[in-house]
Design a protein around this motif. Structure first.
Motif, PDB file in Angstrom:
ATOM      1  N   PHE A  70       0.835  -1.201   0.000  1.00  0.00           N
ATOM      2  CA  PHE A  70       0.000   0.000   0.000  1.00  0.00           C
ATOM      3  C   PHE A  70       0.873   1.256   0.000  1.00  0.00           C
ATOM      4  CE2 PHE A  70      -2.552  -3.298   1.968  1.00  0.00           C
ATOM      5  CZ  PHE A  70      -3.796  -3.120   1.400  1.00  0.00           C
ATOM      6  N   ILE A  71       0.241   2.384  -0.299  1.00  0.00           N
ATOM      7  CA  ILE A  71       0.862   3.699  -0.209  1.00  0.00           C
ATOM      8  C   ILE A  71       0.065   4.509   0.806  1.00  0.00           C
ATOM      9  CG2 ILE A  71       1.163   5.891  -1.441  1.00  0.00           C
ATOM     10  CD1 ILE A  71       1.650   4.153  -3.982  1.00  0.00           C
ATOM     11  N   PHE A  72       0.763   5.237   1.682  1.00  0.00           N
ATOM     12  CA  PHE A  72       0.113   6.062   2.700  1.00  0.00           C
ATOM     13  C   PHE A  72       0.624   7.494   2.541  1.00  0.00           C
ATOM     14  CE2 PHE A  72      -0.157   6.945   7.548  1.00  0.00           C
ATOM     15  CZ  PHE A  72      -1.418   7.495   7.411  1.00  0.00           C
ATOM     16  N   CYS A  73      -0.264   8.410   2.128  1.00  0.00           N
ATOM     17  CA  CYS A  73       0.191   9.765   1.816  1.00  0.00           C
ATOM     18  C   CYS A  73      -0.909  10.799   2.036  1.00  0.00           C
ATOM     19  CB  CYS A  73       0.685   9.835   0.368  1.00  0.00           C
ATOM     20  SG  CYS A  73      -0.590   9.527  -0.872  1.00  0.00           S
ATOM     21  N   ASP A  74      -0.519  12.081   1.909  1.00  0.00           N
ATOM     22  CA  ASP A  74      -1.450  13.200   1.984  1.00  0.00           C
ATOM     23  C   ASP A  74      -2.079  13.461   0.616  1.00  0.00           C
ATOM     24  OD1 ASP A  74      -0.479  13.537   4.548  1.00  0.00           O
ATOM     25  OD2 ASP A  74       0.742  15.287   4.063  1.00  0.00           O
ATOM     26  N   THR A  75      -3.230  14.121   0.617  1.00  0.00           N
ATOM     27  CA  THR A  75      -3.708  14.720  -0.622  1.00  0.00           C
ATOM     28  C   THR A  75      -3.130  16.130  -0.753  1.00  0.00           C
ATOM     29  OG1 THR A  75      -5.686  15.649   0.430  1.00  0.00           O
ATOM     30  CG2 THR A  75      -5.886  13.459  -0.571  1.00  0.00           C
ATOM     31  N   ASP A  76      -2.735  16.718   0.381  1.00  0.00           N
ATOM     32  CA  ASP A  76      -2.189  18.073   0.438  1.00  0.00           C
ATOM     33  C   ASP A  76      -3.231  19.072  -0.028  1.00  0.00           C
ATOM     34  OD1 ASP A  76       1.239  19.156  -0.122  1.00  0.00           O
ATOM     35  OD2 ASP A  76      -0.395  20.120   0.938  1.00  0.00           O
ATOM     36  N   ARG A  77      -2.861  20.028  -0.834  1.00  0.00           N
ATOM     37  CA  ARG A  77      -3.794  21.116  -1.156  1.00  0.00           C
ATOM     38  C   ARG A  77      -4.312  21.001  -2.590  1.00  0.00           C
ATOM     39  NH1 ARG A  77       1.333  22.667  -0.876  1.00  0.00           N
ATOM     40  NH2 ARG A  77       2.320  23.771  -2.604  1.00  0.00           N
ATOM     41  N   LYS A  78      -5.494  21.570  -2.799  1.00  0.00           N
ATOM     42  CA  LYS A  78      -6.069  21.589  -4.128  1.00  0.00           C
ATOM     43  C   LYS A  78      -5.156  22.374  -5.065  1.00  0.00           C
ATOM     44  CE  LYS A  78     -10.923  21.236  -2.753  1.00  0.00           C
ATOM     45  NZ  LYS A  78     -12.253  21.875  -2.786  1.00  0.00           N
ATOM     46  N   PRO A  79      -5.059  21.962  -6.332  1.00  0.00           N
ATOM     47  CA  PRO A  79      -5.837  20.919  -7.028  1.00  0.00           C
ATOM     48  C   PRO A  79      -5.241  19.513  -6.929  1.00  0.00           C
ATOM     49  CG  PRO A  79      -4.487  22.085  -8.608  1.00  0.00           C
ATOM     50  CD  PRO A  79      -4.232  22.730  -7.284  1.00  0.00           C
ATOM     51  N   TYR A  80      -4.507  19.238  -5.849  1.00  0.00           N
ATOM     52  CA  TYR A  80      -3.978  17.895  -5.568  1.00  0.00           C
ATOM     53  C   TYR A  80      -3.084  17.369  -6.699  1.00  0.00           C
ATOM     54  CZ  TYR A  80      -8.136  18.140  -2.538  1.00  0.00           C
ATOM     55  OH  TYR A  80      -9.105  18.528  -1.653  1.00  0.00           O
ATOM     56  N   GLU A  81      -2.285  18.255  -7.295  1.00  0.00           N
ATOM     57  CA  GLU A  81      -1.502  17.860  -8.472  1.00  0.00           C
ATOM     58  C   GLU A  81      -0.515  16.740  -8.176  1.00  0.00           C
ATOM     59  OE1 GLU A  81       0.267  21.437  -9.891  1.00  0.00           O
ATOM     60  OE2 GLU A  81      -1.575  22.157 -10.862  1.00  0.00           O
ATOM     61  N   GLN A  82       0.250  16.856  -7.093  1.00  0.00           N
ATOM     62  CA  GLN A  82       1.236  15.826  -6.776  1.00  0.00           C
ATOM     63  C   GLN A  82       0.561  14.505  -6.408  1.00  0.00           C
ATOM     64  OE1 GLN A  82       3.354  18.206  -3.811  1.00  0.00           O
ATOM     65  NE2 GLN A  82       5.120  18.291  -5.177  1.00  0.00           N
ATOM     66  N   TYR A  83      -0.520  14.621  -5.660  1.00  0.00           N
ATOM     67  CA  TYR A  83      -1.282  13.414  -5.280  1.00  0.00           C
ATOM     68  C   TYR A  83      -1.849  12.721  -6.511  1.00  0.00           C
ATOM     69  CZ  TYR A  83      -5.182  10.727  -3.285  1.00  0.00           C
ATOM     70  OH  TYR A  83      -6.085   9.732  -2.956  1.00  0.00           O
ATOM     71  N   GLU A  84      -2.434  13.489  -7.416  1.00  0.00           N
ATOM     72  CA  GLU A  84      -2.995  12.913  -8.642  1.00  0.00           C
ATOM     73  C   GLU A  84      -1.912  12.308  -9.519  1.00  0.00           C
ATOM     74  OE1 GLU A  84      -6.011  12.333  -9.372  1.00  0.00           O
ATOM     75  OE2 GLU A  84      -6.994  13.445  -7.764  1.00  0.00           O
ATOM     76  N   GLU A  85      -0.725  12.901  -9.489  1.00  0.00           N
ATOM     77  CA  GLU A  85       0.390  12.345 -10.263  1.00  0.00           C
ATOM     78  C   GLU A  85       0.811  10.990  -9.711  1.00  0.00           C
ATOM     79  OE1 GLU A  85       4.945  13.502 -11.664  1.00  0.00           O
ATOM     80  OE2 GLU A  85       3.705  14.973 -10.607  1.00  0.00           O
ATOM     81  N   ILE A  86       0.818  10.862  -8.397  1.00  0.00           N
ATOM     82  CA  ILE A  86       1.127   9.561  -7.783  1.00  0.00           C
ATOM     83  C   ILE A  86       0.120   8.514  -8.244  1.00  0.00           C
ATOM     84  CG2 ILE A  86       1.130   8.285  -5.597  1.00  0.00           C
ATOM     85  CD1 ILE A  86       2.228  10.866  -4.286  1.00  0.00           C
ATOM     86  N   LYS A  87      -1.148   8.852  -8.171  1.00  0.00           N
ATOM     87  CA  LYS A  87      -2.185   7.900  -8.576  1.00  0.00           C
ATOM     88  C   LYS A  87      -2.060   7.532 -10.052  1.00  0.00           C
ATOM     89  CE  LYS A  87      -6.123   9.701  -7.233  1.00  0.00           C
ATOM     90  NZ  LYS A  87      -7.583   9.673  -6.967  1.00  0.00           N
ATOM     91  N   ALA A  88      -1.778   8.516 -10.887  1.00  0.00           N
ATOM     92  CA  ALA A  88      -1.650   8.251 -12.328  1.00  0.00           C
ATOM     93  C   ALA A  88      -0.493   7.298 -12.606  1.00  0.00           C
ATOM     94  CB  ALA A  88      -1.454   9.563 -13.079  1.00  0.00           C
ATOM     95  N   LYS A  89       0.606   7.467 -11.904  1.00  0.00           N
ATOM     96  CA  LYS A  89       1.763   6.592 -12.116  1.00  0.00           C
ATOM     97  C   LYS A  89       1.490   5.175 -11.624  1.00  0.00           C
ATOM     98  CE  LYS A  89       5.351  10.138 -12.237  1.00  0.00           C
ATOM     99  NZ  LYS A  89       6.579  10.694 -11.600  1.00  0.00           N
ATOM    100  N   ILE A  90       0.745   5.036 -10.542  1.00  0.00           N
ATOM    101  CA  ILE A  90       0.379   3.700 -10.053  1.00  0.00           C
ATOM    102  C   ILE A  90      -0.566   3.033 -11.051  1.00  0.00           C
ATOM    103  CG2 ILE A  90      -0.767   2.418  -8.208  1.00  0.00           C
ATOM    104  CD1 ILE A  90       2.023   3.645  -7.527  1.00  0.00           C
ATOM    105  N   ASN A  91      -1.536   3.784 -11.565  1.00  0.00           N
ATOM    106  CA  ASN A  91      -2.452   3.235 -12.568  1.00  0.00           C
ATOM    107  C   ASN A  91      -1.697   2.803 -13.815  1.00  0.00           C
ATOM    108  OD1 ASN A  91      -4.697   3.670 -10.945  1.00  0.00           O
ATOM    109  ND2 ASN A  91      -5.172   5.662 -11.848  1.00  0.00           N
ATOM    110  N   ASN A  92      -0.763   3.622 -14.250  1.00  0.00           N
ATOM    111  CA  ASN A  92       0.014   3.307 -15.442  1.00  0.00           C
ATOM    112  C   ASN A  92       0.879   2.073 -15.230  1.00  0.00           C
ATOM    113  OD1 ASN A  92       1.132   4.122 -18.179  1.00  0.00           O
ATOM    114  ND2 ASN A  92       3.004   4.242 -16.963  1.00  0.00           N
ATOM    115  N   PHE A  93       1.470   1.955 -14.050  1.00  0.00           N
ATOM    116  CA  PHE A  93       2.315   0.799 -13.729  1.00  0.00           C
ATOM    117  C   PHE A  93       1.526  -0.502 -13.809  1.00  0.00           C
ATOM    118  CE2 PHE A  93       3.871  -2.056 -10.261  1.00  0.00           C
ATOM    119  CZ  PHE A  93       5.062  -2.453 -10.873  1.00  0.00           C
ATOM    120  N   HIS A  94       0.292  -0.469 -13.317  1.00  0.00           N
ATOM    121  CA  HIS A  94      -0.537  -1.681 -13.322  1.00  0.00           C
ATOM    122  C   HIS A  94      -1.352  -1.818 -14.607  1.00  0.00           C
ATOM    123  CE1 HIS A  94       0.245  -3.204  -9.286  1.00  0.00           C
ATOM    124  NE2 HIS A  94       0.165  -1.969  -8.830  1.00  0.00           N
TER     125      HIS A  94
END
Length: 210
Positions: A70-94
């Motif tokens: 699992f990954i445990f992280c913040d969403t931080d502040r809107k527009p959640y760019e870094q958080y969304e980038e993490i999710k996109a890379k995990i989706n792409n990996f799988h």
């Protein structure tokens, strides 16, 4: 992507890639309480920053370091760019559009939203430590909290089995929509770690390989 081997172990290793020091120390403290099912051996990995999370995840996953990761992280502040980038890379990996929905455990706006629920049901106004410091002091007595090492040590020394139960109850009431402020899906991880039936691990990994 390397396919994960089936799980046939009497004891399971659960890996958690932590965004930084605060998340890592928090998971280590929860481990020390011995509140989770004994069949799970939890390993926390400090990514030392959200930018390192995808690479750390890929390395641990491909090398079959854990039975579930699992990954445990913040969403931080809107527009959640870094958080969304993490999710996109995990989706792409799988190679899936929703793999991150299973893998990423988040606190919105930050992990402190979860931590403070050991003392009460609070909605943090911001991810900023200076904005949250008065509430942290109210709950813990720690003045001017900036997540320094000594402050983290003091903070997590106050967490115990009794207020763990309180936190779990409060977190279960939060929205699990990561676009909504004051939300978290941390309860998903906790429920898994309390589960007596380890078959959830096989089902979890099968979702990532579809």
């Amino acid at each position: 992507m390397r396919k994960r081997l089936p799980v046939f172990s009497a004891q399971y290793t659960i890996g958690i890639i932590c965004e930084g020091d605060e998340e890592y120390d928090y998971i280590e403290k929860l481990k020390s309480l011995n509140v989770w099912n004994a069949q799970y051996r939890v390993m926390a990995f400090n990514a030392l920053g959200n930018g390192n999370i995808p690479a750390r995840y890929q390395d641990k996953y491909q090398n079959n370091v854990c039975d579930a990761l699992f990954i445990f992280c913040d969403t931080d502040r809107k527009p959640y760019e870094q958080y969304e980038e993490i999710k996109a890379k995990i989706n792409n990996f799988h190679g899936q559009s929703d793999a991150a929905e299973n893998v990423v455990i988040f606190g919105n706006p930050c992990t402190m939203q979860i931590i403070l629920m050991h003392w009460g049901q609070f909605n943090l106004p911001s991810h900023r430590k200076d904005k949250n410091a008065p509430l942290i002091e109210q709950c813990t007595g720690i003045k001017g909290y900036k997540a320094k090492e000594e402050q983290r040590r003091q903070l997590f020394s106050l967490i115990n089995r009794d207020n763990y139960i309180r936190m779990k109850e409060y977190v279960a009431q939060l929205s699990q929509d990561d676009r909504q402020k004051n939300s978290s899906n941390f309860i998903k991880l906790l429920n898994n770690l309390h589960c007596e039936d380890g078959r959830w691990i096989q089902e979890f990994n099968e979702k990532l390989e579809c």
